[in-house]
Design a protein around this motif. Structure first.
Motif, PDB file in Angstrom:
ATOM      1  N   VAL A  37     -16.646   3.100  -5.505  1.00 29.44           N
ATOM      2  CA  VAL A  37     -17.958   3.164  -4.855  1.00 29.44           C
ATOM      3  C   VAL A  37     -17.823   3.512  -3.375  1.00 29.44           C
ATOM      4  CG1 VAL A  37     -19.929   1.767  -4.132  1.00 29.44           C
ATOM      5  CG2 VAL A  37     -19.153   1.676  -6.497  1.00 29.44           C
ATOM      6  N   CYS A  38     -16.783   2.988  -2.738  1.00 26.28           N
ATOM      7  CA  CYS A  38     -16.563   3.266  -1.310  1.00 26.28           C
ATOM      8  C   CYS A  38     -15.917   4.640  -1.138  1.00 26.28           C
ATOM      9  CB  CYS A  38     -15.697   2.174  -0.681  1.00 26.28           C
ATOM     10  SG  CYS A  38     -16.550   0.583  -0.568  1.00 26.28           S
ATOM     11  N   ASP A  39     -16.668   5.654  -1.519  1.00 27.95           N
ATOM     12  CA  ASP A  39     -16.208   7.042  -1.503  1.00 27.95           C
ATOM     13  C   ASP A  39     -16.451   7.653  -0.124  1.00 27.95           C
ATOM     14  OD1 ASP A  39     -15.916   9.818  -1.826  1.00 27.95           O
ATOM     15  OD2 ASP A  39     -16.494   9.697  -3.937  1.00 27.95           O
ATOM     16  N   PRO A  40     -15.410   8.208   0.508  1.00 27.21           N
ATOM     17  CA  PRO A  40     -15.564   8.814   1.849  1.00 27.21           C
ATOM     18  C   PRO A  40     -16.564   9.968   1.906  1.00 27.21           C
ATOM     19  CG  PRO A  40     -13.240   8.487   1.333  1.00 27.21           C
ATOM     20  CD  PRO A  40     -14.008   8.219   0.070  1.00 27.21           C
ATOM     21  N   ASP A  41     -16.998  10.492   0.732  1.00 31.08           N
ATOM     22  CA  ASP A  41     -18.036  11.523   0.737  1.00 31.08           C
ATOM     23  C   ASP A  41     -19.351  10.978   1.283  1.00 31.08           C
ATOM     24  OD1 ASP A  41     -16.357  13.422  -0.240  1.00 31.08           O
ATOM     25  OD2 ASP A  41     -17.079  13.335  -2.302  1.00 31.08           O
ATOM     26  N   ASN A  42     -19.513   9.648   1.210  1.00 32.62           N
ATOM     27  CA  ASN A  42     -20.685   8.990   1.791  1.00 32.62           C
ATOM     28  C   ASN A  42     -20.328   8.414   3.156  1.00 32.62           C
ATOM     29  OD1 ASN A  42     -22.852   9.211  -0.111  1.00 32.62           O
ATOM     30  ND2 ASN A  42     -21.747   7.793  -1.458  1.00 32.62           N
ATOM     31  N   PRO A  43     -21.297   8.343   4.086  1.00 31.39           N
ATOM     32  CA  PRO A  43     -21.038   7.652   5.359  1.00 31.39           C
ATOM     33  C   PRO A  43     -20.621   6.206   5.097  1.00 31.39           C
ATOM     34  CG  PRO A  43     -23.125   8.833   5.437  1.00 31.39           C
ATOM     35  CD  PRO A  43     -22.659   8.881   4.005  1.00 31.39           C
ATOM     36  N   ALA A  44     -19.831   5.633   6.012  1.00 28.96           N
ATOM     37  CA  ALA A  44     -19.276   4.288   5.807  1.00 28.96           C
ATOM     38  C   ALA A  44     -20.358   3.253   5.505  1.00 28.96           C
ATOM     39  CB  ALA A  44     -18.472   3.876   7.038  1.00 28.96           C
ATOM     40  N   LEU A  53     -24.114   0.578  -0.948  1.00 32.55           N
ATOM     41  CA  LEU A  53     -24.019   0.797  -2.392  1.00 32.55           C
ATOM     42  C   LEU A  53     -23.136  -0.260  -3.046  1.00 32.55           C
ATOM     43  CD1 LEU A  53     -25.169   2.815  -4.397  1.00 32.55           C
ATOM     44  CD2 LEU A  53     -23.103   4.184  -4.126  1.00 32.55           C
ATOM     45  N   ALA A  54     -22.035  -0.595  -2.406  1.00 37.82           N
ATOM     46  CA  ALA A  54     -21.133  -1.626  -2.951  1.00 37.82           C
ATOM     47  C   ALA A  54     -21.821  -2.983  -2.997  1.00 37.82           C
ATOM     48  CB  ALA A  54     -19.863  -1.700  -2.120  1.00 37.82           C
ATOM     49  N   LEU A  55     -22.600  -3.304  -1.975  1.00 38.85           N
ATOM     50  CA  LEU A  55     -23.321  -4.582  -1.952  1.00 38.85           C
ATOM     51  C   LEU A  55     -24.353  -4.633  -3.086  1.00 38.85           C
ATOM     52  CD1 LEU A  55     -23.922  -5.109   1.883  1.00 38.85           C
ATOM     53  CD2 LEU A  55     -22.522  -6.545   0.394  1.00 38.85           C
ATOM     54  N   ARG A 104     -10.145   3.853   2.099  1.00 37.09           N
ATOM     55  CA  ARG A 104     -11.360   3.144   1.678  1.00 37.09           C
ATOM     56  C   ARG A 104     -11.330   1.644   1.988  1.00 37.09           C
ATOM     57  NH1 ARG A 104     -13.259   6.215  -3.839  1.00 37.09           N
ATOM     58  NH2 ARG A 104     -12.520   8.275  -3.260  1.00 37.09           N
ATOM     59  N   LEU A 105     -10.174   1.131   2.391  1.00 33.47           N
ATOM     60  CA  LEU A 105     -10.016  -0.317   2.536  1.00 33.47           C
ATOM     61  C   LEU A 105     -10.988  -0.919   3.548  1.00 33.47           C
ATOM     62  CD1 LEU A 105      -8.511  -2.858   1.685  1.00 33.47           C
ATOM     63  CD2 LEU A 105      -6.805  -2.392   3.445  1.00 33.47           C
ATOM     64  N   ASN A 106     -11.218  -0.246   4.675  1.00 34.78           N
ATOM     65  CA  ASN A 106     -12.122  -0.798   5.687  1.00 34.78           C
ATOM     66  C   ASN A 106     -13.524  -1.033   5.139  1.00 34.78           C
ATOM     67  OD1 ASN A 106     -10.241  -1.000   7.734  1.00 34.78           O
ATOM     68  ND2 ASN A 106     -10.698   1.007   8.609  1.00 34.78           N
ATOM     69  N   SER A 107     -14.030  -0.078   4.350  1.00 36.88           N
ATOM     70  CA  SER A 107     -15.363  -0.241   3.757  1.00 36.88           C
ATOM     71  C   SER A 107     -15.379  -1.376   2.742  1.00 36.88           C
ATOM     72  CB  SER A 107     -15.812   1.064   3.088  1.00 36.88           C
ATOM     73  OG  SER A 107     -16.046   2.066   4.055  1.00 36.88           O
ATOM     74  N   LYS A 117     -33.248   4.651   1.773  1.00 33.09           N
ATOM     75  CA  LYS A 117     -32.817   6.046   1.962  1.00 33.09           C
ATOM     76  C   LYS A 117     -31.300   6.168   1.840  1.00 33.09           C
ATOM     77  CE  LYS A 117     -36.741   7.335   4.889  1.00 33.09           C
ATOM     78  NZ  LYS A 117     -37.199   7.592   6.274  1.00 33.09           N
ATOM     79  N   ARG A 118     -30.569   5.202   2.435  1.00 26.42           N
ATOM     80  CA  ARG A 118     -29.107   5.229   2.358  1.00 26.42           C
ATOM     81  C   ARG A 118     -28.649   5.121   0.909  1.00 26.42           C
ATOM     82  NH1 ARG A 118     -27.273   0.992   7.136  1.00 26.42           N
ATOM     83  NH2 ARG A 118     -28.028   2.195   8.914  1.00 26.42           N
ATOM     84  N   LEU A 119     -29.256   4.207   0.168  1.00 22.94           N
ATOM     85  CA  LEU A 119     -28.863   3.998  -1.219  1.00 22.94           C
ATOM     86  C   LEU A 119     -29.175   5.237  -2.067  1.00 22.94           C
ATOM     87  CD1 LEU A 119     -30.091   0.326  -1.723  1.00 22.94           C
ATOM     88  CD2 LEU A 119     -27.714   1.095  -1.770  1.00 22.94           C
ATOM     89  N   TYR A 120     -30.332   5.823  -1.850  1.00 17.07           N
ATOM     90  CA  TYR A 120     -30.738   7.008  -2.614  1.00 17.07           C
ATOM     91  C   TYR A 120     -29.757   8.154  -2.383  1.00 17.07           C
ATOM     92  CZ  TYR A 120     -33.552  11.013  -4.098  1.00 17.07           C
ATOM     93  OH  TYR A 120     -33.987  12.163  -4.713  1.00 17.07           O
TER      94      TYR A 120
END
Length: 413
Positions: free
Chosen positions: A117-124, A130-132, A183-186, A156-159
């Motif tokens: 889920v913590c994909d770098p294609d998305n902003p941090a 999304l993970a939450l 991805r660890l930081n996210s 908006k972020r989730l969408y």
């Protein structure tokens, strides 16, 4: 536990586990499929348990229904048994194999899920949002509170994040060491925010939600048990959560009202968790890295030690370092409190008023606390402003009680 309390409790604890195991074990093509099946499972529990009563093992019942529903999904999408086996083969599992909801499989699935889920294609920040939502079962309101922002921004972020994952052919696969490190930081921030919502909740009219703290501790422990994620910052975060959790039973009274740190009954502190915190903090300092979690864990460590004349000076110095690494309103407010313990309320008021966080409940509450020994009238005014802003009934009750105490003191002088 009553049924109307049990299902929400199980939803919080098991919903994300069901999604992770189904998605990970059955190699589902679409994340929403796993989410829909998990939701349908709880809907069926509400219907069946209301008629037949709660089963002896409600968690096992949920897992069984979820597995049956995912099989039904594949059967529905494959007209014949031959096609079903072909679909299963393409997805990398056997139709006869019974996927286990064992502790190990749940841990492996959730770890794989959270990193995917913590994909770098998305902003941090979108990764964490999304993970939450998916892994921690947070509502949009809870995520907004965690990020100190409004609900529309989070929506908006989730969408956007979900669209990016879908377009990027999101799947839970084996990630490389480089991908995990990226991805660890996210992932750590997700666990950190999960714990914070439990430690000082702004929703559900509860100041503390121990089940969230326990879940964050569990996820943190999983990360330290994996050789690729057992990093200094991971140990520092787990140390922080252990230290903070050790004081949970002393932070509120029987009515659920907050008890200030200096008024807490230390006999209620959990020594075992403090020792675990010490263990992970030592592990955290193997290496040169000093993250925000190192500093926060060390601050929490000082809070567990007996009082000495230099204690608050150490804490203030750590906050000075922390605010340089990552400024946040919460850090600034905590630093102002530590400043008051070292230099007194009057000097701390000057320091705190520079922050100008006039729409922040904790800021107004802090000013109320600082003014309580300087100007009772101003103290009451700030507490009243804090009450007007907060949605937490428990916080309102606590602040109202403080105002009554100050009003009584004022009338006696």
């Amino acid at each position: 536990m009553q049924q109307d309390e049990l299902i929400p409790h199980l939803f919080r604890r098991e919903y994300s586990k069901i999604i992770a195991v189904l998605y990970h074990s059955y190699k589902l093509k679409n994340l929403e499929i796993a989410e829909d099946i998990a939701s349908e499972t709880f809907l069926k529990a509400t219907e069946v348990w209301g008629i037949k009563g709660v089963p002896d093992n409600p968690t096992a019942w949920l897992y069984t229904v979820a597995k049956n529903k995912v099989r039904d999904y594949f059967k529905h999408n494959a007209v014949s048994e031959k096609q079903l086996k072909e679909v299963a083969k393409q997805n990398g599992f056997e139709t006869e194999k019974d996927v286990e909801f064992s502790n190990q499989n749940i841990a492996d699935s959730q770890l794989a899920m959270i990193f995917s889920v913590c994909d770098p294609d998305n902003p941090a920040e979108s990764q964490v949002c999304l993970a939450l939502q998916i892994l921690c079962g947070f509502s949009v309101e809870e995520i907004a509170n965690a990020f100190l922002t409004n609900i529309e921004t989070i929506k908006k972020r989730l969408y956007r994040a979900r669209i990016n994952l879908r377009n990027g052919n999101f799947n839970i696969g084996a990630l490389s060491k480089t991908q995990i490190e990226a991805r660890l930081n996210s992932v750590l921030k997700t666990v950190y925010l999960l714990f914070n919502e439990g430690y000082f909740s702004k929703t559900n009219n509860r100041m503390i939600r121990k089940e969230l703290c326990s879940e964050a501790l569990r996820l943190g422990a999983i990360l330290t048990e994996n050789v690729l994620t057992n990093m200094p910052s991971t140990n520092a975060l787990l140390a922080l959560m252990c230290f903070q959790s050790s004081r949970l039973n002393a932070r509120t009274n029987e009515e659920g009202e907050a008890i200030l740190f200096e008024d807490q009954d230390r006999r209620l502190w959990d020594d075992e968790l403090i020792q675990k915190g010490n263990h992970y903090l030592i592990n955290a300092y193997y290496g040169d890295e000093v993250s925000k979690y190192h500093l926060e864990a060390t601050i929490a460590y000082w809070h567990t030690t007996p009082a000495n004349k230099n204690k608050w000076q150490h804490i203030l110095q750590l906050y000075n370092q922390l605010i340089l690494i990552e400024y946040s309103p919460v850090t600034a407010l905590n630093r102002a409190f530590a400043f008051a313990r070292v230099y007194g309320s009057e000097k701390a008021i000057t320091e705190a008023e520079k922050l100008k966080l006039n729409n922040n409940t904790q800021y107004l509450s802090l000013l109320g606390y600082l003014y309580s020994t300087v100007d009772v009238g101003k103290s009451i005014s700030y507490y009243q402003q804090a009450i007007a802003l907060t949605k937490s009934q428990m916080e309102i009750h606590t602040l109202t009680k403080e105002i009554k105490k100050l009003t009584k003191e004022k009338s006696q002088h």
